[in-house]
Design an enzyme around this catalytic site. Sequence first.
Site, PDB file in Angstrom:
ATOM      1  N   ARG A  74       0.842  -1.212   0.000  1.00 19.43           N
ATOM      2  CA  ARG A  74       0.000   0.000   0.000  1.00 19.43           C
ATOM      3  C   ARG A  74       0.871   1.254   0.000  1.00 19.43           C
ATOM      4  NH1 ARG A  74      -4.543   0.746   4.597  1.00 19.43           N
ATOM      5  NH2 ARG A  74      -2.703   1.151   5.893  1.00 19.43           N
TER       6      ARG A  74
ATOM      7  N   LYS B   2      -2.519   6.982   1.307  1.00 20.79           N
ATOM      8  CA  LYS B   2      -2.359   7.244   2.740  1.00 20.79           C
ATOM      9  C   LYS B   2      -1.296   8.331   2.869  1.00 20.79           C
ATOM     10  CE  LYS B   2      -2.329   4.641   7.052  1.00 20.79           C
ATOM     11  NZ  LYS B   2      -3.431   5.338   7.712  1.00 20.79           N
TER      12      LYS B   2
END
Length: 288
Positions: free
Chosen positions: A50, A149
Amino acid sequence: MKIYLDGKFVDDAEAKVSVFDHGLLYGDGVFEGIRLYGGNIFRLDEHLERLEYSAKAILLTLPLSRKELAWATAETCRQNGLTDAYIRLVVTRGVGDLGLAPWSCPKPTVFIIASKISLYPKEYYENGLAIVTVPTRRINPAALPPAIKSLNYMNNILGKIEAKQFGALEAIMLNDQGYVAECTADNVFTIHKGVIYTPSASQGALKGITRGTIFDIAQEIGVPIQEVNMTRYDIWCADECFLTGTGAEVIPVAKLDGREIGTGKPGPITHRVLASFRRRVLVEGERI
Ligand code: PXG
């Protein structure tokens, strides 16, 4: 405490970044929050994947390979003699000129902190959280994709402040169309007539690593799970509700905006999910 900073392990008092770092000046950077349970780093590879996608999405070239990042993460835990910890892995755009231009920053800054974490008090895991819906909407994915993120958390922070003003520890954030997106730092799940539901990532939710684990748990315990466009009505009328996140783990929700959800107590499927999660964190993961 030893901090990993750009290839070295330094004391926390020496772990400093420049005031010209664009991570500080503009929130230009990406991060991961990761957990170490009983000497195993939970789903490290998924967190690093991620991170790579977050970096790719903002055109930031990570200075370390996945293997090198995995080693640095594990070594930070070892250097601090930790077996249970919260790990914060941060990559900023690095030092550059004043002005947004990321190309003025030749070298990203990488640091890793491994420290203790304070969870929600135990009583909330037993009795459920009371959460609220806050007026601040989640940012439109076309403006800032929630899957990144990034170090820009002001939208979530405004939500968190509002939650506190309403006396709650966590908040439901709606997207700009009024559908449930997620909480300020957690994903949201409901259970209705034996099916688990969660808002799809395209509605403004981060693809949480804990959220992903719930899909595996649902399969393990034989409960169907679906991504949906969720409204507050779906939470009002749900039998059960719970939140997931690296910090919160799996936490039952008892009330939304003062209304009891289901019986107002953590329900049977939530209990099964929570039990499976607690077992998995001890057996899955990368041994440090
Ligand atoms: N949505 C948002 C906006 C998040 O920031 C999650 C969902 C859950 O994702 P994971 O991958 O953790 O299951 C997050 C995660 C903190 C803290 O310091 C925040 C998160 C994770 C860990 C710690 O408050 N956010």
